[in-house]
Design a protein around this motif. Structure first.
Motif: not given
Length: 195
Positions: A56-65
């Protein structure tokens, strides 16, 4: 001279040697990195019950690598007036924990290799000094993958025990890969000999 040190997906390497695909070796893993609040109070690995909250936090994260775990394996690290170093020339993958070490170990002979030589001989000396150490560390990726991403319940239990410091990995014969290179003593060597 041009020194390429722009990482695993290097544009410098692509310009000098061609497309990444001819040098990239996929190791069978993908990974994602993102920042999330530590709402769980985590200080070490935790049970699978936290995975839904992390997703769930991943879906709301500002940045993703997101990337695949891979290595760069090249037959040579220089061309004309250009040379590559670190992940650009020989990425071992994060599974080895040796990327920064290889970059620093390679930078030392690369910096000294042109002294008293023409450029071609200097780059060849740099590669001669570093190639065996790189190969030894790149070979560790399989061990790192098996340790970090276990495929059986028993292997998972062994990994968790090791990570908690309750057990250590068995010793290997000879020098471990991360210390298999002796740094030259530049004060004791002729100016032109950096290996």
């Amino acid at each position: 001279m041009v020194l390429g040190a722009d990482g695993l997906h290097s544009r410098t390497r692509a310009l000098l040697f061609g497309p990444e695909e001819q040098f990239y070796r996929y190791l069978g893993y993908c990974f994602a990195v993102f920042t999330m609040r530590n709402t769980f109070g985590l200080t070490r690995e935790t049970a699978g019950r936290e995975v839904p909250g992390m997703l769930a936090a991943l879906r709301e994260a500002d940045g993703l690598f997101f990337d695949g775990a891979g290595q760069i394996r090249m037959p040579r690290w220089s061309s004309g007036r250009a040379a590559l170093v670190g992940d650009t020339a020989s990425a071992p993958s994060f599974l080895t924990g040796q990327g920064t070490s290889l970059a620093l170990v390679g930078a030392c002979p690369l910096a000294g290799s042109p002294a008293g030589r023409d450029r071609t001989a200097g780059f060849a000396a740099y590669e001669h000094c570093s190639r065996a150490f790189v190969a030894l560390n790149q070979a560790q990726a399989g061990h790192g993958g098996a340790t970090l991403v276990p495929t059986t319940a028993r292997a998972l239990e062994q990994r968790n025990t090791m990570l908690r410091g309750l057990a250590t990995r068995p010793a290997t014969e000879g020098r471990p890969a991360h210390s298999a290179l002796t740094r030259p003593d530049f004060a004791q060597r002729p100016e032109h000999d950096y290996c």
